[in-house]
Scaffold this motif. Structure first.
Motif, short mmCIF file in Angstrom:
data_model
loop_
_atom_site.label_atom_id
_atom_site.label_comp_id
_atom_site.label_asym_id
_atom_site.label_seq_id
_atom_site.Cartn_x
_atom_site.Cartn_y
_atom_site.Cartn_z
N ILE B 18 8.76 10.14 0.83
CA ILE B 18 7.88 8.99 1.04
C ILE B 18 8.69 7.80 1.54
N HIS B 19 9.87 7.62 0.90
CA HIS B 19 10.77 6.54 1.30
C HIS B 19 10.95 6.51 2.81
N SER B 20 11.13 7.70 3.38
CA SER B 20 11.54 7.76 4.78
C SER B 20 10.33 7.74 5.72
N ASP B 21 9.14 7.75 5.13
CA ASP B 21 7.95 7.81 5.97
C ASP B 21 7.47 6.40 6.31
N ALA B 22 7.96 5.90 7.42
CA ALA B 22 7.70 4.50 7.76
C ALA B 22 6.24 4.24 8.12
N LYS B 23 5.50 5.33 8.37
CA LYS B 23 4.11 5.15 8.77
C LYS B 23 3.24 4.63 7.63
N LEU B 24 3.69 4.92 6.40
CA LEU B 24 2.85 4.53 5.27
C LEU B 24 2.80 3.01 5.18
N LYS B 25 1.60 2.49 5.15
CA LYS B 25 1.40 1.04 5.13
C LYS B 25 1.81 0.44 3.78
N PRO B 27 1.13 -1.39 0.65
CA PRO B 27 -0.14 -1.56 -0.06
C PRO B 27 -0.62 -3.01 -0.14
N PHE B 28 0.32 -3.92 -0.37
CA PHE B 28 -0.10 -5.31 -0.52
C PHE B 28 -0.68 -5.85 0.79
N THR B 29 -0.04 -5.49 1.92
CA THR B 29 -0.54 -5.95 3.22
C THR B 29 -1.93 -5.38 3.48
N LEU B 30 -2.06 -4.09 3.20
CA LEU B 30 -3.32 -3.42 3.50
C LEU B 30 -4.46 -3.97 2.63
N ALA B 31 -4.12 -4.33 1.40
CA ALA B 31 -5.17 -4.80 0.48
C ALA B 31 -5.49 -6.27 0.67
N GLN B 32 -4.62 -6.97 1.44
CA GLN B 32 -4.70 -8.43 1.48
C GLN B 32 -6.08 -8.95 1.85
N LYS B 33 -6.67 -8.34 2.89
CA LYS B 33 -7.96 -8.89 3.37
C LYS B 33 -9.04 -8.84 2.29
N ASP B 34 -8.94 -7.81 1.41
CA ASP B 34 -9.93 -7.71 0.34
C ASP B 34 -9.62 -8.62 -0.84
N LEU B 35 -8.37 -9.05 -0.90
CA LEU B 35 -7.96 -9.83 -2.09
C LEU B 35 -7.93 -11.33 -1.83
N ASN B 36 -8.16 -11.72 -0.55
CA ASN B 36 -8.27 -13.15 -0.26
C ASN B 36 -9.32 -13.77 -1.17
N HIS B 37 -9.04 -14.90 -1.69
CA HIS B 37 -10.02 -15.65 -2.50
C HIS B 37 -10.36 -14.96 -3.82
N ARG B 332 -5.45 5.63 1.28
CA ARG B 332 -4.94 6.72 0.45
C ARG B 332 -3.42 6.75 0.54
N ASP B 333 -2.91 6.63 1.76
CA ASP B 333 -1.46 6.71 1.93
C ASP B 333 -0.75 5.50 1.32
N ALA B 334 -1.43 4.36 1.35
CA ALA B 334 -0.84 3.18 0.71
C ALA B 334 -0.76 3.39 -0.80
N LEU B 335 -1.71 4.11 -1.36
CA LEU B 335 -1.66 4.41 -2.80
C LEU B 335 -0.50 5.35 -3.12
N ILE B 336 -0.19 6.24 -2.16
CA ILE B 336 1.00 7.10 -2.33
C ILE B 336 2.26 6.23 -2.30
N ARG B 337 2.31 5.35 -1.32
CA ARG B 337 3.47 4.47 -1.19
C ARG B 337 3.63 3.61 -2.44
N LEU B 338 2.51 3.22 -3.00
CA LEU B 338 2.52 2.35 -4.17
C LEU B 338 3.30 2.96 -5.34
N THR B 339 3.22 4.27 -5.47
CA THR B 339 3.94 4.92 -6.59
C THR B 339 5.44 4.65 -6.47
N GLU B 340 5.92 4.58 -5.23
CA GLU B 340 7.34 4.29 -5.02
C GLU B 340 7.65 2.86 -5.47
N MET B 341 6.74 1.95 -5.14
CA MET B 341 6.97 0.56 -5.51
C MET B 341 6.95 0.38 -7.03
#
Lengths: 347, 347
Positions: B18-25, B27-37, B332-341
């Motif tokens: 997962i570390h090496s998979d740069a395509k994975l977005k 999570p914070f960036t991807l969720a940002q639009k929903d978390l504004n305000h 879904r892929d951001a949730l995978i990446r999240l486990t690394e974080m």
């Protein structure tokens, strides 16, 4: 003294007509069949296996409480059912609301006792005194969460909203009680608002909730709410009087508790109109040595107790006016009789 | 060290791929639009006019939190929506669940800080320290009641039940933490159960709740729950490691807090297998002078920290396995990446 209540105070009785009407059923007797096993059912709802948490939860649900709130709730439910052309029998959700009202009430007592540092409640040592503050906070949270889950299972979103509002009101009421440096003219309004939030909201909204389950007419729901609101405020006013008049062993807690907590309730606020010397003591929350005793004396020399009782009576009259708008039923009439019991209770 | 995590601990990384998979977005960036305000909306939900209660409520909803729970919730919501043949856009109820998850979390922190007598949280002075215990208890109750009301407004009874369960779990978890004289063989099971209740239940059940709103398939709901459960337990395990490894200023609270509170977490429990001397200290909850320092030394000399990290990794692997059962989507892929974080966070 036939036109005076049996209370020690020489207050003309607002409910003389009711007093003499022997046909009105005793509310406790009439509600009894619906309240059997209430505490057992609450314990099932709490659903705790043998654990320390279970001991804490069982402690107040010992079946020795008066179940005053559940009683009003089941009577109101039956009165609304009959008003709505059904038989009186409780709907399952209405029985749940009776339980939930007692659970919310108990949870708030547990936290109030932590907040006030009380060591006695109804003659029993408090949870915070036996198990410590930390476990008392958790027990309160736990009972509240169990109440929320029971509420969810009723499956009516309006009912969930109505009863969640109660929890908010309880907190806001307690908060109003903690800080009270408002000016003299707003003080009485503040006191009545606090009394609504801390005591009447639970009764009013529980009454409204059971009416919602059987009748979609907003007018019926408003009658149920207003009956509960008025009885609830009267109940609190009498409670505040008893803090001055009931001996400690009767009330199960030391008298003048409110003064000792720094609280100016109805009797003090009325007394302050006769004895302006009380104003400074109210503002410093009876914190100077001797304040509690001095304030107590002023109250007893004033008409504060009588005037608070009068006010409670006027709330009960309004409660009777509201509930009388429902179609007659033994339960409706028991709710009328109940207002008298609220006014004449001596503990 | 390419197959080791960037953490100070020399632990082989379970998520190298997962570390090496740069395509994975991210999570914070991807969720940002929903978390504004989000925090503005929470404050609206609390609906308090200018008052002291408002100051208390605003204190933690200052928008400076990581919003870790809401982030998982909105990503899970979008992943489930896409899995269920919809566009990703959040349903209104799903956005509410993101808010409610943060509100329940915050309310529990407020009460936990009272219970633990903590004076700092995330580098900020706690509410109990600034306003006193009594107001902190009430603020927690108030935020919880506002969360319950928001929950009711979603209008889905299963969702209400699922999230009410969280509040019960939080209390039971805290209760388990207060008393812990269980025998050695049950200690680890007890610790993991407590970690589920105190941390993972909120994440797991919030994930389940957003899935319920879009998909009635119990298998999808179970995937959402299991992802949240596993990530949540891993999060807590890493938290327990950081209590030993992060310097106070980074974590925003003094290190070895758990030991000072008498709590034996993962690193100590693993260390005890190597150094049985720890057993007696665990049993007396590190209460003898010098216990905290001695236990700390044993932990650092042992593999306790590494083994706890390994365990966290195995929970993250299971989280990845579960979420991978959903149809692919950036979320879904951001949730995978999240486990690394979760595994590599250092504060």
């Amino acid at each position: 003294t036939s036109n005076f209540c049996c209370r020690k105070q020489t207050v003309p009785c607002c409910c003389k007509r009711i007093h003499s009407d022997a046909k009105l059923k005793d509310p406790f007797t009439l509600a009894q069949k619906d309240l059997n096993h209430l505490y057992d059912d609450i314990k099932k709802e709490l659903f705790v296996s043998k654990s320390e948490l279970k001991s804490l939860c069982d402690y107040y649900f010992d079946g020795k409480g008066k179940a005053f709130r559940p009683m009003i709730v089941v009577l109101m439910a039956r009165a609304c059912n009959i008003h709505s052309n059904r038989d009186g029998d409780l709907l399952p959700g209405q029985r749940s609301i009776a339980m939930i009202s007692e659970m919310i009430h108990t949870a708030s007592l547990v936290h109030d006792d932590v907040i006030d540092g009380s060591d006695k409640r109804r003659g029993k040592t408090t949870i915070n005194e036996v198990w410590g503050e930390r476990k008392a906070i958790l027990a309160g949270d736990f009972i509240l969460s169990a109440a929320s889950m029971a509420l969810a299972r009723i499956g009516n979103n309006t009912v969930v909203s109505v009863l969640s509002q109660v929890i908010e009101d309880l907190v806001r009421g307690e908060f109003m009680q903690l800080g009270s440096k408002e000016n003299e003219s707003e003080r009485f309004k503040h006191y009545l608002e606090k009394s609504f939030k801390k005591t009447a909201s639970l009764i009013a909204n529980s009454c409204k909730a059971v009416s919602i389950l059987v009748n979609s007419d907003p007018e019926v729901q408003e009658i149920a709410f207003q009956y509960g609101r008025n009885v609830g405020i009267a109940f609190q006013l009498v409670d505040d009087v008893l803090d001055f008049t009931a001996c400690a062993s009767q009330l199960g807690k030391p008298s003048a508790t409110d003064l000792k907590l720094g609280l100016a309730t109805g009797p003090v606020l009325f007394a302050c109109q006769q004895f302006p010397e009380l104003h400074a003591m109210i503002m410093r929350r009876f914190s100077t040595t001797g304040d509690v005793d001095r304030a107590w004396q002023y109250v007893l020399e004033s008409d504060g107790v009588d005037q608070t009782n009068y006010l409670a009576q006027s709330y009960c009259r309004e409660a009777i006016r509201q509930i009388s708008l429902l179609r007659p039923s033994p339960e409706r009439d028991a709710l009328i009789r109940l207002t008298e019991m609220v006014l004449t209770r001596d503990k």
